[in-house]
Scaffold this motif. Structure first.
Motif, short mmCIF file in Angstrom:
data_model
loop_
_atom_site.label_atom_id
_atom_site.label_comp_id
_atom_site.label_asym_id
_atom_site.label_seq_id
_atom_site.Cartn_x
_atom_site.Cartn_y
_atom_site.Cartn_z
N ASN A 1 30.63 35.89 38.99
CA ASN A 1 31.70 36.56 39.73
C ASN A 1 32.94 35.67 39.82
O ASN A 1 34.07 36.17 39.77
CB ASN A 1 31.22 36.95 41.12
CG ASN A 1 30.35 38.20 41.11
OD1 ASN A 1 30.60 39.12 40.32
ND2 ASN A 1 29.35 38.25 41.97
N ASP A 2 32.74 34.36 39.94
CA ASP A 2 33.88 33.43 39.90
C ASP A 2 34.58 33.51 38.54
O ASP A 2 35.82 33.51 38.47
CB ASP A 2 33.40 31.99 40.14
CG ASP A 2 32.94 31.75 41.57
OD1 ASP A 2 33.24 32.60 42.44
OD2 ASP A 2 32.27 30.73 41.81
N ALA A 3 33.79 33.60 37.47
CA ALA A 3 34.36 33.70 36.12
C ALA A 3 35.17 34.99 35.97
O ALA A 3 36.22 35.01 35.30
CB ALA A 3 33.25 33.64 35.07
N ARG A 4 34.72 36.05 36.59
CA ARG A 4 35.44 37.32 36.55
C ARG A 4 36.82 37.17 37.21
O ARG A 4 37.83 37.63 36.66
CB ARG A 4 34.64 38.41 37.26
CG ARG A 4 33.33 38.76 36.60
CD ARG A 4 32.55 39.74 37.46
NE ARG A 4 33.27 41.00 37.59
CZ ARG A 4 33.03 41.90 38.57
NH1 ARG A 4 32.12 41.65 39.49
NH2 ARG A 4 33.72 43.02 38.62
N GLN A 5 36.84 36.54 38.37
CA GLN A 5 38.11 36.34 39.08
C GLN A 5 39.05 35.44 38.28
O GLN A 5 40.26 35.69 38.21
CB GLN A 5 37.85 35.75 40.46
CG GLN A 5 37.18 36.74 41.41
CD GLN A 5 36.75 36.08 42.71
OE1 GLN A 5 35.60 35.70 42.87
NE2 GLN A 5 37.68 35.96 43.64
N LEU A 6 38.49 34.39 37.70
CA LEU A 6 39.31 33.49 36.90
C LEU A 6 39.87 34.20 35.67
O LEU A 6 41.02 33.99 35.28
CB LEU A 6 38.49 32.27 36.48
CG LEU A 6 38.17 31.26 37.60
CD1 LEU A 6 37.07 30.30 37.15
CD2 LEU A 6 39.42 30.49 38.01
N SER B 1 26.23 40.04 34.58
CA SER B 1 26.75 39.47 33.33
C SER B 1 27.50 40.53 32.52
O SER B 1 28.51 40.23 31.87
CB SER B 1 25.61 38.86 32.51
OG SER B 1 24.71 39.86 32.08
N ILE B 2 27.03 41.76 32.56
CA ILE B 2 27.72 42.84 31.85
C ILE B 2 29.09 43.10 32.48
O ILE B 2 30.09 43.29 31.78
CB ILE B 2 26.86 44.12 31.86
CG1 ILE B 2 25.59 43.92 31.03
CG2 ILE B 2 27.65 45.31 31.31
CD1 ILE B 2 24.58 45.04 31.15
N MET B 3 29.14 43.09 33.81
CA MET B 3 30.41 43.27 34.51
C MET B 3 31.38 42.13 34.18
O MET B 3 32.58 42.34 34.04
CB MET B 3 30.17 43.36 36.01
CG MET B 3 29.35 44.57 36.42
SD MET B 3 28.95 44.61 38.19
CE MET B 3 30.53 45.10 38.88
N ALA B 4 30.84 40.92 34.05
CA ALA B 4 31.67 39.77 33.69
C ALA B 4 32.26 39.93 32.29
O ALA B 4 33.44 39.62 32.06
CB ALA B 4 30.86 38.48 33.79
N SER B 5 31.47 40.43 31.36
CA SER B 5 31.98 40.62 29.99
C SER B 5 33.09 41.67 29.97
O SER B 5 34.07 41.54 29.22
CB SER B 5 30.84 41.02 29.05
OG SER B 5 30.31 42.28 29.39
N SER B 6 32.98 42.69 30.81
CA SER B 6 34.01 43.73 30.89
C SER B 6 35.35 43.12 31.31
O SER B 6 36.40 43.41 30.72
CB SER B 6 33.59 44.82 31.87
OG SER B 6 34.59 45.81 31.99
N ASP B 7 35.33 42.27 32.33
CA ASP B 7 36.57 41.66 32.81
C ASP B 7 37.13 40.66 31.80
O ASP B 7 38.35 40.50 31.69
CB ASP B 7 36.32 40.98 34.16
CG ASP B 7 36.08 41.98 35.28
OD1 ASP B 7 36.65 43.08 35.21
OD2 ASP B 7 35.32 41.68 36.22
#
Length: 299
Positions: free
Chosen positions: A92-97, A131-137
């Protein structure tokens, strides 16, 4: 004075008492004593489910970090943690970044994508979905940069994992993967992405073939005639012809969509379109396939 034995007397034998069978009675099961102070019983915490500890935060609800430079320092370590909850937090941190501080994340992007692909293989559904949500972002933030030579191989692995997750039976994971594949198509050049996707329409897993076919169809629907010609219009039609015979309806429907998009882009003059299309198909396909392709647009 000695006693004389009695004649014809029967010997007296004492009967030995029978042993009583032992019956083992199991001790009564003690119920867990939650929240009760008892010096003879250690209280146990109530069980929790894994997913109850995870928040699936939509992209639109994520916010920038007040100090992204500090957050990036511990990101890779958190992603490589053996604690799966910590990995979810770091994803989730990676998504925000990615969404708000992409320049800061870029030097570590390859490592982050490798962890995301690895997390998708994890049997924990919560970790897999995060992890799938992270790849989307990451698709939204970096787009076609993911197809550049330095990181392209990592993207290939991520794409395969997404196709596999979109093909599995866990509904909420499958639906998230489908949404992410759509985001991928929206975020990248359809021409560049087609070169990646075409490898999977021949995959041995028929569900992976179908998911790849849908993504190809979505790419083609975004392209003009010049883009189709640059990729290879004949190759697109051949791909569609092969998918028309696939076992899954999803793949066959995607094939029809590819045919219609190609047909609509090929000729602007309606009077000439049908004749030109028929000639084109007959020149590039076996007769039986050409007939099936022509029939789609004529009906």
């Amino acid at each position: 004075m000695a006693l004389r034995p009695i004649d014809n007397a029967l010997p007296i034998t004492a009967e030995r008492p029978k042993k009583q069978a032992k019956i083992s009675v199991p001790p009564p099961k003690e119920k867990p004593n939650f929240g009760v102070n008892d010096e003879n019983n250690v209280p146990m915490p109530p069980p929790i489910t894994a997913d109850s500890s995870i928040d699936y935060i939509p992209s639109e609800n994520l916010k920038p970090f007040p100090d992204p430079d500090l957050k990036i320092q511990g990101l890779v370590g958190g992603l490589e943690s053996k604690d799966w909850l910590k990995v979810c937090e770091s994803l989730n941190d990676a998504r925000q970044l990615a969404l708000f501080h992409s320049d800061i994340l870029l030097p570590d992007l390859e490592k982050v994508m490798m962890v995301i692909a690895k997390a998708m293989k994890n049997p924990r559904s919560a970790l897999c979905k995060t992890s799938i949500m992270a790849s989307s972002d990451i698709f939204k933030a970096f787009g076609e940069k993911l197809l550049e030579p330095g990181i392209s191989n990592v993207f290939d692995n991520l794409l395969l994992q997404l196709l596999l997750k979109a093909s599995q039976d866990k509904k909420f994971v499958c639906e998230e993967a489908d949404r992410t594949l759509k985001t991928m198509v929206e975020s990248m050049s359809p021409l560049l992405l087609l070169h990646k996707l075409r490898a999977y329409v021949g995959h041995f897993n028929l569900r992976v073939r179908a998911k790849a076919a849908v993504s190809i169809s979505n790419c083609v629907s975004k392209m003009d005639l010049e883009g189709m010609k640059e990729f290879g219009l004949a190759e697109l039609i051949q791909t569609a012809a092969n998918l028309l015979n696939d076992k899954l309806p999803e793949a066959r429907e995607a094939a029809r969509s590819i045919v219609i998009s190609s047909y609509e882009a090929l000729v602007e003059n309606e009077e000439e379109k049908q004749e030109y299309w028929q000639s084109f198909c007959q020149s590039n396909l076996p007769a039986i396939h050409a007939q099936a392709i022509v029939k789609i647009v004529s009906s």
